[in-house]
Scaffold this active site. Sequence first.
Site, PDB file in Angstrom:
ATOM      1  N   GLU A 192      -6.849   4.150   7.036  1.00 16.43           N
ATOM      2  CA  GLU A 192      -6.207   3.653   5.812  1.00 16.43           C
ATOM      3  C   GLU A 192      -6.140   2.125   5.809  1.00 16.43           C
ATOM      4  O   GLU A 192      -6.375   1.487   4.784  1.00 16.43           O
ATOM      5  CB  GLU A 192      -4.806   4.238   5.664  1.00 16.43           C
ATOM      6  CG  GLU A 192      -4.094   3.818   4.389  1.00 16.43           C
ATOM      7  CD  GLU A 192      -4.800   4.303   3.133  1.00 16.43           C
ATOM      8  OE1 GLU A 192      -5.036   3.460   2.224  1.00 16.43           O
ATOM      9  OE2 GLU A 192      -5.121   5.495   3.044  1.00 16.43           O
TER      10      GLU A 192
ATOM     11  N   GLU B  21       0.828  -1.210   0.000  1.00 19.88           N
ATOM     12  CA  GLU B  21       0.000   0.000   0.000  1.00 19.88           C
ATOM     13  C   GLU B  21       0.864   1.262   0.000  1.00 19.88           C
ATOM     14  O   GLU B  21       1.451   1.625   1.018  1.00 19.88           O
ATOM     15  CB  GLU B  21      -0.931   0.005   1.220  1.00 19.88           C
ATOM     16  CG  GLU B  21      -1.925  -1.142   1.236  1.00 19.88           C
ATOM     17  CD  GLU B  21      -2.920  -1.070   0.098  1.00 19.88           C
ATOM     18  OE1 GLU B  21      -3.302   0.054  -0.313  1.00 19.88           O
ATOM     19  OE2 GLU B  21      -3.330  -2.139  -0.388  1.00 19.88           O
TER      20      GLU B  21
ATOM     21  N   GLU C  47     -10.835  -2.751   0.390  1.00 18.79           N
ATOM     22  CA  GLU C  47     -10.451  -2.897  -1.018  1.00 18.79           C
ATOM     23  C   GLU C  47     -10.013  -4.325  -1.319  1.00 18.79           C
ATOM     24  O   GLU C  47     -10.341  -4.876  -2.379  1.00 18.79           O
ATOM     25  CB  GLU C  47      -9.330  -1.920  -1.367  1.00 18.79           C
ATOM     26  CG  GLU C  47      -9.787  -0.479  -1.427  1.00 18.79           C
ATOM     27  CD  GLU C  47      -8.659   0.487  -1.735  1.00 18.79           C
ATOM     28  OE1 GLU C  47      -7.467   0.097  -1.635  1.00 18.79           O
ATOM     29  OE2 GLU C  47      -8.966   1.641  -2.063  1.00 18.79           O
TER      30      GLU C  47
END
Length: 139
Positions: free
Chosen positions: A87, A46, A94
């Site tokens: 996050e 990420e 996701e």
Amino acid sequence: MAQRVQLEKMHMEQPVSPFKSKSGVKRIFAAFFYSIDGFRSAWRTEHAFRQELLVVALGTVVALVLKISLFEKLMLIAVLVLVLIVELINSALEAVVDRISLERHPLSKNAKDFGSAAVALAIGIAAAAWGVVLFNRFW
């Protein structure tokens, strides 16, 4: 009648994942190592997490050297950590969406956009907190 009762029982029981963790102290240790794996994976995969972690590291140093109260230092660091938390949740969301299907779908887009909006709100809270503390202290 007995078959109906059995079917109703099956529908009421929650499925148990074979990956469900242990209990007691074993669970605490397992959870700790799962968390370490999560941090490692986020770091590797990420970009946003790495960028935000850099901001948290720099912001923590700045907060610690500022001539403000311990409570203000804590709050400035906490709002930065909040961004990382959101996050990580966004990245998890996701990953689940991508696991289900890589095909473009309006609901998948919504889920990912909602996660992104949550990160944007967390960043806004962090920016506002830093702005208020710095403005209140230095202007």
